[in-house]
Write an enzyme that holds these catalytic residues in place. Structure first.
Site, mmCIF file in Angstrom:
data_model
loop_
_atom_site.group_PDB
_atom_site.id
_atom_site.type_symbol
_atom_site.label_atom_id
_atom_site.label_comp_id
_atom_site.label_asym_id
_atom_site.label_seq_id
_atom_site.Cartn_x
_atom_site.Cartn_y
_atom_site.Cartn_z
ATOM 1 N N SER A 43 5.821 6.768 4.269
ATOM 2 C CA SER A 43 6.870 5.351 5.056
ATOM 3 C C SER A 43 8.219 5.975 4.092
ATOM 4 O O SER A 43 7.600 7.710 3.013
ATOM 5 C CB SER A 43 7.239 4.556 3.992
ATOM 6 O OG SER A 43 8.022 3.731 3.529
ATOM 7 N N TYR A 76 3.169 0.265 -4.309
ATOM 8 C CA TYR A 76 3.759 0.513 -2.625
ATOM 9 C C TYR A 76 3.892 2.367 -2.829
ATOM 10 O O TYR A 76 3.837 3.245 -2.014
ATOM 11 C CB TYR A 76 4.092 -0.611 -2.209
ATOM 12 C CG TYR A 76 4.888 -0.152 -0.608
ATOM 13 C CD1 TYR A 76 3.898 -0.437 0.230
ATOM 14 C CD2 TYR A 76 5.810 0.510 -0.546
ATOM 15 C CE1 TYR A 76 4.281 0.304 1.740
ATOM 16 C CE2 TYR A 76 6.078 1.288 1.222
ATOM 17 C CZ TYR A 76 4.963 0.749 2.380
ATOM 18 O OH TYR A 76 5.119 1.093 3.534
#
Length: 265
Positions: free
Chosen positions: A144, A157
């Site tokens: 990401s 995350y």
């Protein structure tokens, strides 16, 4: 694949029940690969498999696996490592947890680590020896743009995704000249089920930063052909995060604070 006599290359895709993973499965089938599609939800995999088989005429094997369970991941890794036609692996499975780190359920954090990092590393390890023996193969690890920057209230995350970037770049250095290509895909905002699973509301995002899953996957595969180790298919995200990652931490945190949800508790 079990009971199969095909000589087509196999592409294994995790997180294939929706979003980016499902798009990868369709794209790779369109290129003539048989598929092994992996996710928790068998009914969604069955629907996708039927669509792909009818549209592209390739074989699709379903593996309903919960990658948060390390025992299940080990069994899947052993199976993939036993096959001699796995030429592509896409590690797309993943989810995020939102909230002050000290308040997030510890068991949920462990599941996140297992799905987003442990499974990715172990499945890569399982298929890589065969690819090296054939001097051919592709591994795409989905990270990401969040992996380029600290993200309060998404600490686990962002930390994992940063690790996925570094892990894949390290492999890229190891595998140059072997015939095995590796890429870390770093999407910006893509309309998927991520926010729903993370338990957060949609946050205001400039439209120029939003990209469809289809365009994201197409960009990743183009970058793979160009030999790029890191793919950020969204042009706006690519330039924004290249700039932001060189700012002092205080400014980077201020930038991110307007783009990620705050502690929901």
């Amino acid at each position: 694949m079990e009971g199969d006599t095909s000589n087509k290359p196999i592409a294994a895709v995790t997180g294939a029940s929706s979003g980016i993973g499902a798009c990868f499965a369709e794209r790779l089938a369109g290129r003539g690969s048989d598929l092994i599609i992996v996710a928790r939800r068998r009914e969604r995999l069955e629907k996708l498999a039927k669509t792909i088989e009818e549209r592209f005429g390739v074989a699709v094997e379903i593996r309903a696996v919960d990658l948060s369970d390390q025992t299940a991941t080990r069994a899947l890794a052993e199976y993939l490592g036993s096959l001699d036609r796995v030429y592509t692996l896409v590690n797309s499975a993943g989810f995020g947890t939102n909230g002050a780190f000290a308040s997030v359920d510890a068991a949920r954090i462990e599941q996140e680590l297992n799905v987003d990092m442990v499974a990715l590393v172990m499945l890569t390890r399982a298929v890589l020896p065969g690819m090296l023996a054939r001097s051919k193969g592709d591994i795409i690890n989905v990270s990401s743009v969040g992996g380029f920057n600290a993200a309060p209230y998404f600490a686990t995350y962002s930390g994992i995704k940063s690790g996925v970037i570094t892990f894949t770049e390290s492999l890229y250095g190891e595998l140059k000249g072997t015939g095995v290509r590796v890429q870390v895909l770093c999407p910006g905002p893509v309309p998927t089920e991520f926010n729903e699973v993370a338990g957060v509301d949609e946050t205001p995002t400039p439209g120029v930063m939003i990209q469809s899953a289809e365009d994201c996957v197409a960009g990743s595969l183009r970058d793979l052909e160009k030999g790029k180790a890191v793919s950020i298919p969204n042009t706006a995200c690519r330039w924004i995060f290249r700039f932001v990652r060189h700012l002092p931490l205080s400014l980077r945190l201020a930038f991110v604070s307007g783009m990620v949800p705050k502690d929901p508790s």
